[in-house]
Design a protein around this motif. Sequence first.
Motif, PDB file in Angstrom:
ATOM      1  N   GLN A 198       0.723  -1.331   0.127  1.00  0.00           N
ATOM      2  CA  GLN A 198      -0.027  -0.224   0.098  1.00  0.00           C
ATOM      3  C   GLN A 198       1.026   1.394  -0.016  1.00  0.00           C
ATOM      4  O   GLN A 198       1.817   1.308   0.907  1.00  0.00           O
ATOM      5  CB  GLN A 198      -0.780   0.022   1.121  1.00  0.00           C
ATOM      6  CG  GLN A 198      -1.688   1.067   1.308  1.00  0.00           C
ATOM      7  CD  GLN A 198      -2.547   1.208   2.471  1.00  0.00           C
ATOM      8  OE1 GLN A 198      -2.248   0.710   3.569  1.00  0.00           O
ATOM      9  NE2 GLN A 198      -3.444   2.069   2.506  1.00  0.00           N
TER      10      GLN A 198
ATOM     11  N   GLU B 231      -6.102   4.275  -6.476  1.00  0.00           N
ATOM     12  CA  GLU B 231      -7.299   4.599  -5.704  1.00  0.00           C
ATOM     13  C   GLU B 231      -8.663   3.642  -6.046  1.00  0.00           C
ATOM     14  O   GLU B 231      -9.674   4.090  -6.450  1.00  0.00           O
ATOM     15  CB  GLU B 231      -7.729   5.931  -5.832  1.00  0.00           C
ATOM     16  CG  GLU B 231      -6.686   7.069  -5.402  1.00  0.00           C
ATOM     17  CD  GLU B 231      -6.933   7.134  -3.855  1.00  0.00           C
ATOM     18  OE1 GLU B 231      -7.771   6.531  -3.135  1.00  0.00           O
ATOM     19  OE2 GLU B 231      -5.840   7.579  -3.213  1.00  0.00           O
TER      20      GLU B 231
ATOM     21  N   PHE C 171     -10.740   1.960  -4.575  1.00  0.00           N
ATOM     22  CA  PHE C 171     -12.007   1.843  -3.702  1.00  0.00           C
ATOM     23  C   PHE C 171     -12.846   3.106  -3.694  1.00  0.00           C
ATOM     24  O   PHE C 171     -13.739   3.260  -3.331  1.00  0.00           O
ATOM     25  CB  PHE C 171     -11.589   1.917  -2.121  1.00  0.00           C
ATOM     26  CG  PHE C 171     -10.719   0.566  -1.945  1.00  0.00           C
ATOM     27  CD1 PHE C 171     -11.391  -0.580  -1.764  1.00  0.00           C
ATOM     28  CD2 PHE C 171      -9.372   0.429  -1.460  1.00  0.00           C
ATOM     29  CE1 PHE C 171     -10.743  -1.821  -1.692  1.00  0.00           C
ATOM     30  CE2 PHE C 171      -8.742  -0.587  -1.294  1.00  0.00           C
ATOM     31  CZ  PHE C 171      -9.331  -2.015  -1.451  1.00  0.00           C
ATOM     32  N   THR C 172     -12.405   4.159  -4.693  1.00  0.00           N
ATOM     33  CA  THR C 172     -13.106   5.513  -4.783  1.00  0.00           C
ATOM     34  C   THR C 172     -14.438   5.067  -5.306  1.00  0.00           C
ATOM     35  O   THR C 172     -14.695   4.342  -6.074  1.00  0.00           O
ATOM     36  CB  THR C 172     -12.343   6.320  -5.933  1.00  0.00           C
ATOM     37  OG1 THR C 172     -11.167   6.484  -5.543  1.00  0.00           O
ATOM     38  CG2 THR C 172     -13.023   7.759  -5.803  1.00  0.00           C
TER      39      THR C 172
ATOM     40  N   THR D 287      -4.383   4.130  -1.644  1.00  0.00           N
ATOM     41  CA  THR D 287      -5.768   4.276  -0.978  1.00  0.00           C
ATOM     42  C   THR D 287      -5.594   4.796   0.349  1.00  0.00           C
ATOM     43  O   THR D 287      -4.708   5.055   0.742  1.00  0.00           O
ATOM     44  CB  THR D 287      -6.594   3.114  -0.769  1.00  0.00           C
ATOM     45  OG1 THR D 287      -7.644   3.510  -0.194  1.00  0.00           O
ATOM     46  CG2 THR D 287      -5.715   2.023  -0.006  1.00  0.00           C
TER      47      THR D 287
ATOM     48  N   HIS E 149      -7.818   4.729   2.514  1.00  0.00           N
ATOM     49  CA  HIS E 149      -8.882   3.798   3.271  1.00  0.00           C
ATOM     50  C   HIS E 149      -7.683   2.761   4.085  1.00  0.00           C
ATOM     51  O   HIS E 149      -6.557   2.481   3.436  1.00  0.00           O
ATOM     52  CB  HIS E 149      -9.515   3.231   2.168  1.00  0.00           C
ATOM     53  CG  HIS E 149     -10.223   1.798   2.825  1.00  0.00           C
ATOM     54  ND1 HIS E 149     -11.418   1.795   3.145  1.00  0.00           N
ATOM     55  CD2 HIS E 149      -9.814   0.658   2.710  1.00  0.00           C
ATOM     56  CE1 HIS E 149     -12.161   0.805   3.265  1.00  0.00           C
ATOM     57  NE2 HIS E 149     -10.860  -0.013   3.230  1.00  0.00           N
TER      58      HIS E 149
END
Lengths: 211, 247, 223
Positions: free
Chosen positions: A35, A161, A163-164, A192, A194
């Motif tokens: 990540q 990104e 998970f946008t 991310t 998140h």
Amino acid sequence: MKPLPIEVRSLACERDQRELFTAMSFDLQAGEVLQVAGPNGSGKTSLLRILAGLLPAVAGDVHYGGATVFSGRGRERWRQNRLFIGHAPAVKANLTAEENLSWLCALSQPVAAQQIAAALEQVGLRGFEDVPCHTLSAGQQRRVALARLYLEAHPVWILDEPFTAIDKAGVAALEQHIQAHAADGGTVILTTHHSLEHLEGVRCLDLGQVA
Amino acid sequence: MNWSFFHKLGSPKWFFEISGRWLPWFAVASALLLLVGAVWGLVFAPQDYQQGNSFRIIYIHVPAAFVAQSCYIMLAVAGVVGLVWRMKLADVALKCAAPIGAWMTFVALVTGAIWGKPTWGTYWVWDARLTSMLILLFLYFGIIALGQAISNRETSAKATAVLAIVGVINIPIIKYSVEWWNTLHQPATFKITEKPAMPVEMWLPLLLMVLGFYALFAVSLLMRMRVEVLQREGRTRWAREALEKMS
Amino acid sequence: MRRIVWLLFCREWRLAWRRPGDLLNPLVFFAIVISLFPLAVGPEPGMLRTMAPGVIWVAALLATLLSLDGLFRSDYEDGSLEQWVLSPHPLALMVLVKVLHHWLICGLAMVVLAPLFGLMLALPASVLPVLCLSLLLGTPVLSLLGAVGAALTVGLKGGGVLLALLILPLYIPVLILGTGAIDASLQGMPVTGYALWLGCLAVLSLSLAPIAIAAGLRIGVSE
């Protein structure tokens, strides 16, 4: 295709005369999830775009299985081994979900219509195969793009990104899919905001601290 | 990859030092050549038997046209070097040379028009040479406009390099098609550049002027490039030291 | 390789026909520009006939340029172009297919419509085949060269005027040869030379322009 180790060697990136990062080095073995974190403007997207091969690096090199991914044979292999899904989902508003996916997959390896239908079902878009994508919501369009992760057999995923605009259930399903891919020996690099702490074995590269 | 790193670190400083040493020589050479060429050409060279004294404008017009055309070829060469070897100095050269080339083209056009008045009785004739120069001016405008429209420096340099290369492939095609068009529409008019062989005392000053214009071009290009390099390398130590030395 | 070309062609075809308005606009523009000239200079047939080659060709130039402005822009904005650049298939081949598809829709339609406007501008019927031939050979060059400009201005807001500034000077040889062919035919002279030259330019741009377009797009997506 079996994933090979990725080595990043003293990579540097500059945008508009501003140094984003220099001398960045890290290794990534098959089966790892990385990540890339950091505040806005710290160069997360730039790093991913350099790795994908969209943006030339100012200095440094990236090796995949021992060969540089910036030229020659190494680049050819890298093109066939990595899948990049960027900020923009590359979904055409005037095409249906099925047409979009069949074209995007054909850019590397053509797939059959049944497989596309199955993948769309996996991302919760069953029944939307024949709907033009401009009628879908932003989250649904993102899901169409992410359905490629269920269709294409690339060992390395580079996701900017992902998970946008996706709802909670969708995020959970995607996290599971990423873990399954890593468990299969695949490599994932993603950005991310998140938190992925609850997932096992996710390495974190904080650009805010590297810089 | 190591090479681009080398170029980035090594070249600007080296260029700044070496150009600082060359600049005075070029400046002196261009001043001398232009002075001697202009006085010789404008005062001592014999009159043209057809055009009288008005032909003397060739001592400005022809050198300007020469430099204007070679400058575009230089842009394309700089573009190739910048794209293939990723040499930042080539990007600087491309960016700095384009406006000089455009001015030279403009000078050639204006002197051509002024020359046209006594020769054809009008300021503008769609003569093949003049028309080609006009198109060249448009090509320069395109390069300058594209360079300014793209805000990211690297992107802008690469895009203008591609445009310059596309342009330089097209220039011979444009030139020949314009000449052909000219013969179709204006058969057998008086041509300003195709003349019977010039006597030595006419073309020797012209040669000096051409060399002087090239030296002048080199001087202005080097000066512009030095400023641009200093601006780009403003963060580095050598650039600060160089600035302090100057002030 | 053959498969990706075919699939790309199908994709472009579908995208084009889902927005038929965009197909028609350049043609309507072509028609309007041509119709402006008789209104501006008067309907005298002799004058129209002398002007016709130039008017039709300039209108074709402008219509092509107008239609090319958005050629890569929507693909750039929604991220499709990134995927093209990243694909293992040669980018130059893919852009060639895209540009040729664009020409099939825009350029070929102008070739088909041109005789109609030729008649309206008082061209004799014997000249019309030459008019069509010159456009048939010349418009692919216009599309290919224009696509280079479209690729270089892909990420720019309001690139339309800039595109015209970059590309119109490069269109001059095609304009000269195209109108020259029609003029020659009007005077009853042979047109083979013009046709061969136009064909040369078409072959040259077919082989070189895709490389420049691909380079331009790579630069555009790295922005």
